[in-house]
Design a protein around this motif. Structure first.
Motif, short mmCIF file in Angstrom:
data_model
loop_
_atom_site.label_atom_id
_atom_site.label_comp_id
_atom_site.label_asym_id
_atom_site.label_seq_id
_atom_site.Cartn_x
_atom_site.Cartn_y
_atom_site.Cartn_z
N GLY A 1 0.82 -1.22 0.00
CA GLY A 1 0.00 0.00 0.00
C GLY A 1 0.85 1.25 0.00
N ALA A 2 2.02 1.19 0.62
CA ALA A 2 2.91 2.35 0.67
C ALA A 2 3.43 2.71 -0.72
CB ALA A 2 4.08 2.07 1.60
N GLN A 3 3.41 1.75 -1.64
CA GLN A 3 3.90 2.01 -3.00
C GLN A 3 2.76 2.21 -3.99
OE1 GLN A 3 6.82 -0.94 -4.18
NE2 GLN A 3 7.48 -1.24 -2.08
N ALA B 1 -7.78 6.57 -5.21
CA ALA B 1 -8.10 5.50 -4.27
C ALA B 1 -8.14 4.14 -4.97
CB ALA B 1 -9.43 5.78 -3.57
N VAL B 2 -8.27 4.14 -6.29
CA VAL B 2 -8.23 2.89 -7.04
C VAL B 2 -6.93 2.14 -6.79
CG1 VAL B 2 -8.05 1.95 -9.39
CG2 VAL B 2 -9.84 3.61 -8.84
N LEU B 3 -5.83 2.87 -6.62
CA LEU B 3 -4.51 2.23 -6.52
C LEU B 3 -4.32 1.49 -5.20
CD1 LEU B 3 -2.41 5.03 -8.24
CD2 LEU B 3 -3.25 2.89 -9.22
N ALA C 1 -0.46 4.85 1.95
CA ALA C 1 -0.30 5.37 0.59
C ALA C 1 -0.12 6.88 0.63
CB ALA C 1 -1.50 5.00 -0.27
N ARG C 2 -0.93 7.57 1.43
CA ARG C 2 -0.78 9.02 1.50
C ARG C 2 0.50 9.42 2.24
NH1 ARG C 2 -4.73 13.81 4.01
NH2 ARG C 2 -3.21 15.47 3.54
N ILE C 3 0.81 8.71 3.32
CA ILE C 3 2.03 9.05 4.06
C ILE C 3 3.26 8.86 3.19
CG2 ILE C 3 3.48 8.37 6.01
CD1 ILE C 3 0.95 7.61 7.52
N ALA C 4 3.32 7.75 2.47
CA ALA C 4 4.49 7.47 1.63
C ALA C 4 4.58 8.44 0.46
CB ALA C 4 4.43 6.03 1.12
N ALA C 5 3.42 8.94 -0.01
CA ALA C 5 3.45 9.92 -1.09
C ALA C 5 4.10 11.22 -0.65
CB ALA C 5 2.03 10.19 -1.59
N ARG C 6 4.02 11.53 0.64
CA ARG C 6 4.64 12.74 1.19
C ARG C 6 6.03 12.46 1.73
NH1 ARG C 6 1.19 16.91 2.37
NH2 ARG C 6 3.18 18.02 2.62
N VAL C 7 6.24 11.28 2.28
CA VAL C 7 7.52 10.92 2.90
C VAL C 7 8.02 9.63 2.23
CG1 VAL C 7 8.76 10.48 5.05
CG2 VAL C 7 6.69 11.91 5.07
N PRO C 8 8.80 9.73 1.18
CA PRO C 8 9.24 8.53 0.43
C PRO C 8 9.98 7.51 1.29
CG PRO C 8 9.70 10.52 -0.82
CD PRO C 8 9.28 10.97 0.54
N ASP C 9 10.66 7.96 2.34
CA ASP C 9 11.41 7.02 3.19
C ASP C 9 10.51 6.06 3.95
OD1 ASP C 9 13.68 8.23 2.33
OD2 ASP C 9 14.04 9.39 4.16
N LEU D 1 -11.21 9.12 4.34
CA LEU D 1 -11.26 10.59 4.38
C LEU D 1 -9.85 11.17 4.36
CD1 LEU D 1 -14.11 11.20 6.99
CD2 LEU D 1 -14.20 11.63 4.52
N TYR D 2 -8.95 10.55 5.09
CA TYR D 2 -7.56 11.00 5.13
C TYR D 2 -6.92 10.93 3.75
CZ TYR D 2 -2.56 10.96 6.31
OH TYR D 2 -1.22 11.22 6.36
N PHE D 3 -7.15 9.84 3.05
CA PHE D 3 -6.59 9.68 1.70
C PHE D 3 -7.23 10.67 0.74
CE2 PHE D 3 -6.40 7.87 -2.54
CZ PHE D 3 -5.08 7.47 -2.63
N TRP D 4 -8.53 10.83 0.81
CA TRP D 4 -9.25 11.74 -0.09
C TRP D 4 -8.77 13.18 0.06
CZ3 TRP D 4 -12.83 15.38 2.00
CH2 TRP D 4 -13.50 16.16 1.05
#
Length: 286
Positions: free
Chosen positions: A109-111, A128-130, A186-194, A274-277
């Motif tokens: 999910g992180a990727q 959100a499909v991903l 998914a959202r966290i990793a999109a902001r913080v790649p590490d 909601l967080y992802f949206w």
């Protein structure tokens, strides 16, 4: 002349900025319309996951089987964590396969966004499909694992009972929770790649705290009450308990375990969705 420093003007009436976040109702409607794309994308991703290996899709079953063998050797024979567990090999097998659903959902999910940036930037669709697709891939692997789990249960002496049907709602609730995990990371990793580098360690610690290789009830005996509470409320442990109560000989899962599982599933999914949206308009700028 146009001042380049001037702020961008609002879109004309009836038009919408590309990549703008839609209202939650419209966003959910479009996500529902693309549900079959999510299924097709998940099937395609699952098919190509092992295409460069000699054994191909067989690794979906071989990897957890090898994990079971290693864990049985270390935790069952050397560390004797099998104390208090009548059928340890079946207990361990169910734990490894069921928890791998959570583990795979967390790491893949992180990727979901960072691994599909070309698709995110090229096409307009609910992102959100991903994470939904990555969760479906993990679910497919869990369902395939039943090919191995059922023979292990039967060979180890577990009888087939009507209570095995409880595995269906247990997996359903776990799937909702795993989807919540995917949305969140998914959202966290999109902001913080590490994040993708840290999550394997997090998932390993989570596995050790969830009773995959030992009985949480036996371990909690003799410890402070807060230890028992933490282990009992841990969602990883909760879904393992539901699966084990369904297929292993013993008493059925207590009602409070089902309630905790439902709370993690529905509550977690609502909050994470909601967080992802709320980050929808940022994913193309990763």
């Amino acid at each position: 002349m146009i001042d380049p420093a001037a702020p961008a003007s609002a879109p004309a009436p009836g038009l919408q900025r590309a990549g703008a976040r839609l209202p939650i109702a419209e966003y959910s409607r479009r996500l529902w319309e693309r549900r079959w794309f999510a299924v097709a994308y998940a099937n395609a991703s699952n098919s190509v996951g092992y295409e460069r290996s000699f054994l191909g899709q067989a690794w979906q079953l071989l990897t957890p089987l090898l994990n079971i063998a290693v864990y049985y050797l270390i935790f069952g024979l050397l560390l004797h964590t099998n104390r208090g567990v009548p059928n340890y090999i079946a207990f361990l097998s169910v734990g490894v396969f069921v928890f791998s659903f959570c583990q795979t959902s967390l790491t893949s999910g992180a990727q979901a966004i960072t691994g599909n940036l070309g698709l995110v930037r090229a096409l307009q669709f609910p992102r959100a499909v991903l994470p939904l697709s990555t969760t479906l891939v993990a679910l497919l692997r869990l369902l395939y694992s039943l090919i191995v789990i059922v023979p292990i249960l039967l060979i180890s002496g577990e009888p087939v009972t009507w209570r095995w049907l409880e595995l269906l709602p247990a997996i359903f609730l776990q799937a909702l929770f795993c989807l919540a995990l995917s949305f969140t990371v998914a959202r966290i990793a999109a902001r913080v790649p590490d994040t993708t580098q840290i999550l394997p360690f997090v998932s390993r610690v989570w596995m050790y705290m969830s009773g995959v290789m030992y009985s949480v009830q036996v371990f909690a005996q003799g410890h402070a009450s807060w230890v028992s509470s933490v282990l009992t409320l841990n969602p990883g442990s909760v879904y393992l308990q539901l699966a084990r109560h369904a297929v292993l000989v013993g008493s059925p899962a207590p009602l409070n375990t089902w309630l905790i599982a439902a709370a993690w599933a529905f509550g977690g999914l609502a909050v994470s969705y909601l967080y992802f949206w709320r980050g929808e308009d940022q994913y193309g700028n990763v």
